[in-house]
Design a protein around this motif. Structure first.
Motif, PDB file in Angstrom:
ATOM      1  N   ASP A 102     -26.317   1.332 -36.672  1.00 49.87           N
ATOM      2  CA  ASP A 102     -26.349  -0.090 -37.000  1.00 49.87           C
ATOM      3  C   ASP A 102     -27.481  -0.819 -36.264  1.00 49.87           C
ATOM      4  N   ASP A 103     -28.191  -0.111 -35.423  1.00 49.25           N
ATOM      5  CA  ASP A 103     -29.309  -0.664 -34.686  1.00 49.25           C
ATOM      6  C   ASP A 103     -30.534  -0.728 -35.598  1.00 49.25           C
ATOM      7  N   PHE A 104     -31.129  -1.893 -35.740  1.00 47.45           N
ATOM      8  CA  PHE A 104     -32.292  -2.076 -36.610  1.00 47.45           C
ATOM      9  C   PHE A 104     -33.427  -1.147 -36.224  1.00 47.45           C
ATOM     10  N   TRP A 105     -33.728  -1.079 -34.915  1.00 47.36           N
ATOM     11  CA  TRP A 105     -34.838  -0.242 -34.463  1.00 47.36           C
ATOM     12  C   TRP A 105     -34.530   1.236 -34.666  1.00 47.36           C
ATOM     13  N   GLY A 106     -33.256   1.569 -34.493  1.00 41.85           N
ATOM     14  CA  GLY A 106     -32.843   2.946 -34.719  1.00 41.85           C
ATOM     15  C   GLY A 106     -33.037   3.358 -36.171  1.00 41.85           C
ATOM     16  N   LYS A 107     -32.662   2.459 -37.091  1.00 42.32           N
ATOM     17  CA  LYS A 107     -32.839   2.754 -38.517  1.00 42.32           C
ATOM     18  C   LYS A 107     -34.316   2.867 -38.865  1.00 42.32           C
ATOM     19  N   LEU A 108     -35.106   1.969 -38.275  1.00 44.40           N
ATOM     20  CA  LEU A 108     -36.541   1.996 -38.526  1.00 44.40           C
ATOM     21  C   LEU A 108     -37.151   3.301 -37.999  1.00 44.40           C
ATOM     22  N   ALA A 109     -36.749   3.707 -36.799  1.00 46.26           N
ATOM     23  CA  ALA A 109     -37.266   4.946 -36.217  1.00 46.26           C
ATOM     24  C   ALA A 109     -36.821   6.151 -37.048  1.00 46.26           C
ATOM     25  N   GLU A 110     -35.576   6.129 -37.516  1.00 49.13           N
ATOM     26  CA  GLU A 110     -35.076   7.233 -38.343  1.00 49.13           C
ATOM     27  C   GLU A 110     -35.855   7.326 -39.653  1.00 49.13           C
ATOM     28  N   LYS A 111     -36.120   6.181 -40.251  1.00 46.50           N
ATOM     29  CA  LYS A 111     -36.878   6.166 -41.508  1.00 46.50           C
ATOM     30  C   LYS A 111     -38.305   6.667 -41.277  1.00 46.50           C
ATOM     31  N   GLU A 112     -38.905   6.232 -40.182  1.00 49.05           N
ATOM     32  CA  GLU A 112     -40.260   6.673 -39.862  1.00 49.05           C
ATOM     33  C   GLU A 112     -40.289   8.174 -39.579  1.00 49.05           C
ATOM     34  N   LEU A 113     -39.265   8.663 -38.899  1.00 46.51           N
ATOM     35  CA  LEU A 113     -39.172  10.087 -38.622  1.00 46.51           C
ATOM     36  C   LEU A 113     -39.059  10.887 -39.927  1.00 46.51           C
ATOM     37  N   GLN A 114     -38.281  10.374 -40.871  1.00 48.80           N
ATOM     38  CA  GLN A 114     -38.159  11.040 -42.168  1.00 48.80           C
ATOM     39  C   GLN A 114     -39.503  11.081 -42.890  1.00 48.80           C
ATOM     40  N   HIS A 115     -40.263   9.993 -42.814  1.00 55.51           N
ATOM     41  CA  HIS A 115     -41.596   9.964 -43.435  1.00 55.51           C
ATOM     42  C   HIS A 115     -42.527  10.966 -42.757  1.00 55.51           C
ATOM     43  N   LYS A 116     -42.467  11.010 -41.432  1.00 50.21           N
ATOM     44  CA  LYS A 116     -43.322  11.945 -40.689  1.00 50.21           C
ATOM     45  C   LYS A 116     -42.953  13.391 -41.033  1.00 50.21           C
ATOM     46  N   LEU A 117     -41.653  13.668 -41.143  1.00 48.20           N
ATOM     47  CA  LEU A 117     -41.223  15.010 -41.514  1.00 48.20           C
ATOM     48  C   LEU A 117     -41.723  15.365 -42.915  1.00 48.20           C
ATOM     49  N   ALA A 118     -41.626  14.407 -43.834  1.00 50.34           N
ATOM     50  CA  ALA A 118     -42.126  14.640 -45.198  1.00 50.34           C
ATOM     51  C   ALA A 118     -43.628  14.911 -45.173  1.00 50.34           C
ATOM     52  N   ASP A 119     -44.357  14.166 -44.356  1.00 51.74           N
ATOM     53  CA  ASP A 119     -45.803  14.393 -44.226  1.00 51.74           C
ATOM     54  C   ASP A 119     -46.088  15.783 -43.643  1.00 51.74           C
ATOM     55  N   ALA A 120     -45.305  16.169 -42.646  1.00 53.37           N
ATOM     56  CA  ALA A 120     -45.495  17.490 -42.036  1.00 53.37           C
ATOM     57  C   ALA A 120     -45.243  18.588 -43.069  1.00 53.37           C
ATOM     58  N   LEU A 121     -44.227  18.406 -43.892  1.00 47.20           N
ATOM     59  CA  LEU A 121     -43.932  19.395 -44.940  1.00 47.20           C
ATOM     60  C   LEU A 121     -45.053  19.455 -45.971  1.00 47.20           C
ATOM     61  N   GLU A 122     -45.649  18.318 -46.277  1.00 49.10           N
ATOM     62  CA  GLU A 122     -46.753  18.277 -47.250  1.00 49.10           C
ATOM     63  C   GLU A 122     -47.982  19.031 -46.743  1.00 49.10           C
ATOM     64  N   GLU A 123     -48.145  19.067 -45.423  1.00 49.05           N
ATOM     65  CA  GLU A 123     -49.300  19.739 -44.827  1.00 49.05           C
ATOM     66  C   GLU A 123     -49.167  21.265 -44.828  1.00 49.05           C
ATOM     67  N   MET A 124     -47.954  21.758 -45.056  1.00 47.22           N
ATOM     68  CA  MET A 124     -47.708  23.199 -44.987  1.00 47.22           C
ATOM     69  C   MET A 124     -48.231  23.918 -46.224  1.00 47.22           C
ATOM     70  N   PRO A 125     -48.600  25.169 -46.054  1.00 48.85           N
ATOM     71  CA  PRO A 125     -48.908  25.989 -47.238  1.00 48.85           C
ATOM     72  C   PRO A 125     -47.663  26.049 -48.131  1.00 48.85           C
ATOM     73  N   PRO A 126     -47.841  26.140 -49.436  1.00 51.03           N
ATOM     74  CA  PRO A 126     -46.710  26.063 -50.372  1.00 51.03           C
ATOM     75  C   PRO A 126     -45.576  27.055 -50.088  1.00 51.03           C
ATOM     76  N   MET A 127     -45.898  28.303 -49.811  1.00 49.42           N
ATOM     77  CA  MET A 127     -44.836  29.301 -49.589  1.00 49.42           C
ATOM     78  C   MET A 127     -44.059  28.997 -48.317  1.00 49.42           C
ATOM     79  N   ARG A 128     -44.748  28.594 -47.250  1.00 47.54           N
ATOM     80  CA  ARG A 128     -44.079  28.260 -45.994  1.00 47.54           C
ATOM     81  C   ARG A 128     -43.130  27.088 -46.211  1.00 47.54           C
ATOM     82  N   ARG A 129     -43.598  26.069 -46.944  1.00 51.65           N
ATOM     83  CA  ARG A 129     -42.760  24.898 -47.220  1.00 51.65           C
ATOM     84  C   ARG A 129     -41.530  25.302 -48.035  1.00 51.65           C
TER      85      ARG A 129
END
Length: 184
Positions: A102-129
């Motif tokens: 319920d913490d605003f900053w916590g939700k924002l950090a969680e959302k940003e972390l999800q975006h960063k994880l998605a970006d990290a997955l996009e950087e991977m070679p297709p088979m590894r991903r």
């Protein structure tokens, strides 16, 4: 000349003979204990590295087989202890910096972390991903992934290991920044 004496003198031909005679047996011994081909290969290699590096301290009155299996067993124990400590540290860090939802900053950090994880997955070679997503998001076992993608279990484990390493590297600065922001 006996095998132990030759090893102590640094005879590489004898060491190669010992390696090729015992590597498979050591590998399958560890595989039986761990059910992981990745760990079995790592520990088997470390066993022979230790055997060579500490060859002067091998016991003259024990055969090579007994000493190799003793080295393998202690190496496996050390390896598993290190893995356990690492996992405990990761869990501790995650728990320490998990914020109330319920913490605003916590939700924002969680959302940003999800975006960063998605970006990290996009950087991977297709088979590894693909392998990583099948393992972590679909909950498939290494054997299931290997069967579905026509890969060896070892290749699947390597892909997952490399994916985690890449994600840790990619998220490293971001997680450090979050830890610094929320340290109070």
């Amino acid at each position: 000349m006996n095998t132990i004496a030759a090893l102590k003198q640094g005879n590489l031909l004898v060491f190669n003979e010992v390696y090729y005679s015992w590597h498979k047996r050591i590998y399958y011994f560890i595989l039986q204990k761990t059910k992981s081909s990745f760990i079995a290969e790592e520990v088997a290699q470390l066993t022979f590295i230790k055997c060579w590096n500490y060859r002067e301290s091998l016991a003259d009155d024990l055969d090579v087989e007994r000493q190799l299996f003793r080295i393998a067993r202690t190496t496996l124990i050390d390896y598993l202890r290190k893995e356990t400590v690492y996992k405990e540290k990761v869990i501790h860090v995650i728990e320490r910096y998990t914020l109330p939802t319920d913490d605003f900053w916590g939700k924002l950090a969680e959302k940003e972390l999800q975006h960063k994880l998605a970006d990290a997955l996009e950087e991977m070679p297709p088979m590894r991903r693909k392998v990583f997503e099948m393992s972590r998001f679909k909950g498939m076992s290494h054997q299931q992934i290997a069967h579905e993608l026509s890969l060896s279990s070892r290749t699947v484990e390597t892909h997952i290991f490399q994916a985690i390493k890449q994600i840790k590297h990619y998220l490293g600065l971001f997680l450090w920044l979050l830890a610094w922001i929320f340290r109070f």
